[in-house]
Design a protein around this motif. Structure first.
Motif, PDB file in Angstrom:
ATOM      1  N   UNK A  38       0.797  -1.222   0.000  1.00 55.74           N
ATOM      2  CA  UNK A  38       0.000   0.000   0.000  1.00 55.74           C
ATOM      3  C   UNK A  38       0.830   1.273   0.000  1.00 55.74           C
ATOM      4  N   UNK A  39       2.144   1.147   0.095  1.00 59.44           N
ATOM      5  CA  UNK A  39       3.005   2.329   0.052  1.00 59.44           C
ATOM      6  C   UNK A  39       3.839   2.554   1.298  1.00 59.44           C
ATOM      7  N   UNK A  40       3.677   1.715   2.303  1.00 63.46           N
ATOM      8  CA  UNK A  40       4.509   1.833   3.490  1.00 63.46           C
ATOM      9  C   UNK A  40       5.933   1.401   3.191  1.00 63.46           C
ATOM     10  N   UNK A  41       6.858   1.907   3.958  1.00 60.69           N
ATOM     11  CA  UNK A  41       8.267   1.563   3.752  1.00 60.69           C
ATOM     12  C   UNK A  41       8.700   0.517   4.779  1.00 60.69           C
ATOM     13  N   UNK A  42       9.789  -0.202   4.492  1.00 56.17           N
ATOM     14  CA  UNK A  42      10.316  -1.133   5.494  1.00 56.17           C
ATOM     15  C   UNK A  42      10.655  -0.439   6.821  1.00 56.17           C
ATOM     16  N   UNK A  43      11.169   0.786   6.762  1.00 55.14           N
ATOM     17  CA  UNK A  43      11.491   1.510   8.001  1.00 55.14           C
ATOM     18  C   UNK A  43      10.217   1.822   8.790  1.00 55.14           C
ATOM     19  N   UNK A  44       9.157   2.209   8.089  1.00 58.26           N
ATOM     20  CA  UNK A  44       7.890   2.453   8.773  1.00 58.26           C
ATOM     21  C   UNK A  44       7.357   1.164   9.398  1.00 58.26           C
ATOM     22  N   UNK A  45       7.429   0.091   8.654  1.00 59.51           N
ATOM     23  CA  UNK A  45       6.941  -1.186   9.162  1.00 59.51           C
ATOM     24  C   UNK A  45       7.675  -1.569  10.439  1.00 59.51           C
ATOM     25  N   UNK A  46       8.964  -1.408  10.458  1.00 62.82           N
ATOM     26  CA  UNK A  46       9.748  -1.712  11.657  1.00 62.82           C
ATOM     27  C   UNK A  46       9.346  -0.795  12.813  1.00 62.82           C
ATOM     28  N   UNK A  47       9.101   0.483  12.507  1.00 56.89           N
ATOM     29  CA  UNK A  47       8.703   1.439  13.547  1.00 56.89           C
ATOM     30  C   UNK A  47       7.343   1.093  14.146  1.00 56.89           C
ATOM     31  N   UNK A  48       6.504   0.419  13.371  1.00 56.74           N
ATOM     32  CA  UNK A  48       5.183   0.051  13.879  1.00 56.74           C
ATOM     33  C   UNK A  48       5.268  -0.932  15.044  1.00 56.74           C
ATOM     34  N   UNK A  49       6.382  -1.628  15.167  1.00 56.76           N
ATOM     35  CA  UNK A  49       6.560  -2.560  16.288  1.00 56.76           C
ATOM     36  C   UNK A  49       6.456  -1.843  17.632  1.00 56.76           C
ATOM     37  N   UNK A  50       6.765  -0.550  17.640  1.00 58.58           N
ATOM     38  CA  UNK A  50       6.587   0.286  18.834  1.00 58.58           C
ATOM     39  C   UNK A  50       5.522   1.317  18.486  1.00 58.58           C
ATOM     40  N   UNK A  51       4.315   0.838  18.315  1.00 59.76           N
ATOM     41  CA  UNK A  51       3.242   1.614  17.709  1.00 59.76           C
ATOM     42  C   UNK A  51       2.936   2.909  18.452  1.00 59.76           C
ATOM     43  N   UNK A  52       2.924   2.862  19.754  1.00 61.27           N
ATOM     44  CA  UNK A  52       2.589   4.079  20.499  1.00 61.27           C
ATOM     45  C   UNK A  52       3.650   5.166  20.299  1.00 61.27           C
ATOM     46  N   UNK A  53       4.881   4.796  20.086  1.00 59.45           N
ATOM     47  CA  UNK A  53       5.944   5.774  19.812  1.00 59.45           C
ATOM     48  C   UNK A  53       5.876   6.281  18.377  1.00 59.45           C
ATOM     49  N   UNK A  54       5.267   5.494  17.497  1.00 59.67           N
ATOM     50  CA  UNK A  54       5.186   5.870  16.080  1.00 59.67           C
ATOM     51  C   UNK A  54       4.348   7.130  15.866  1.00 59.67           C
ATOM     52  N   UNK A  55       3.471   7.460  16.813  1.00 55.97           N
ATOM     53  CA  UNK A  55       2.614   8.642  16.650  1.00 55.97           C
ATOM     54  C   UNK A  55       3.408   9.938  16.668  1.00 55.97           C
TER      55      UNK A  55
END
Length: 177
Positions: free
Chosen positions: A91-108
């Motif tokens: 859908x357009x997400x990047x590998x770096x974004x995907x990795x950052x999602x592992x700490x979802x609350x910090x991703x905001x």
């Protein structure tokens, strides 16, 4: 092992329901499907409903999958996260974004995500953790989402995948490694 046994992978009946699920899945049954097929009526409704949420809404695929992956992480539904990670990337997400999602609350607050993505992350967190959403969180998301229709679809997607993750976790359905 799950708390309730999966139906066999080669299940053929009830044919209409099994065939519909296989058609949506490209010919195969996921472990989730094999659990749902313990209740054919539930499996049929689930397949129709989740098929619509995944393929018939106007919500951006990237934002949809961002919310789904976030729900999965927040609810510790690794199976859901593994199933939807490729869709997030597609859908357009990047590998770096995907990795950052592992700490979802910090991703905001991460600069890896733009304003619309951060608003979706905050909405996902509040809907998943608190159920109730603060007015300012809702307004921030509504400001960056394309339309009222897409906003309704986003809220429904977050709610739907909270249902999915809770089903997976309660029945102990895990991603195979």
């Amino acid at each position: 092992m799950p708390r309730i046994p999966y139906v066999p992978a080669d299940i053929a009946e009830p044919r209409e329901i099994v065939d519909a699920i296989r058609a949506r899945r490209g010919g195969t049954l996921l472990d989730l499907d094999r659990m749902l097929l313990n209740s054919p009526a539930l499996a049929a409704g689930w397949n129709t409903y989740l098929g619509a949420v995944r393929t018939q809404l106007t919500l951006s695929p990237k934002l949809r999958e961002l919310a789904i992956c976030g729900v999965a992480i927040l609810n510790r539904a690794e199976y859901e996260f593994k199933q939807h990670s490729p869709h997030f990337l597609k859908g357009g997400g990047t590998p770096a974004q995907l990795e950052a999602l592992r700490e979802f609350e910090r991703a905001s607050s991460s600069t890896l995500f733009d304003a619309s993505e951060r608003a979706v992350i905050r909405l996902t967190i509040e809907m998943t953790r608190n159920v109730e959403v603060r007015d300012e969180t809702f307004a921030a998301a509504a400001k960056v989402i394309a339309s009222e229709q897409a906003m309704v679809e986003l809220v429904a997607t977050i709610a739907t995948y909270n249902m999915v993750s809770r089903f997976l976790v309660a029945l102990d359905i895990h991603a195979r490694t």
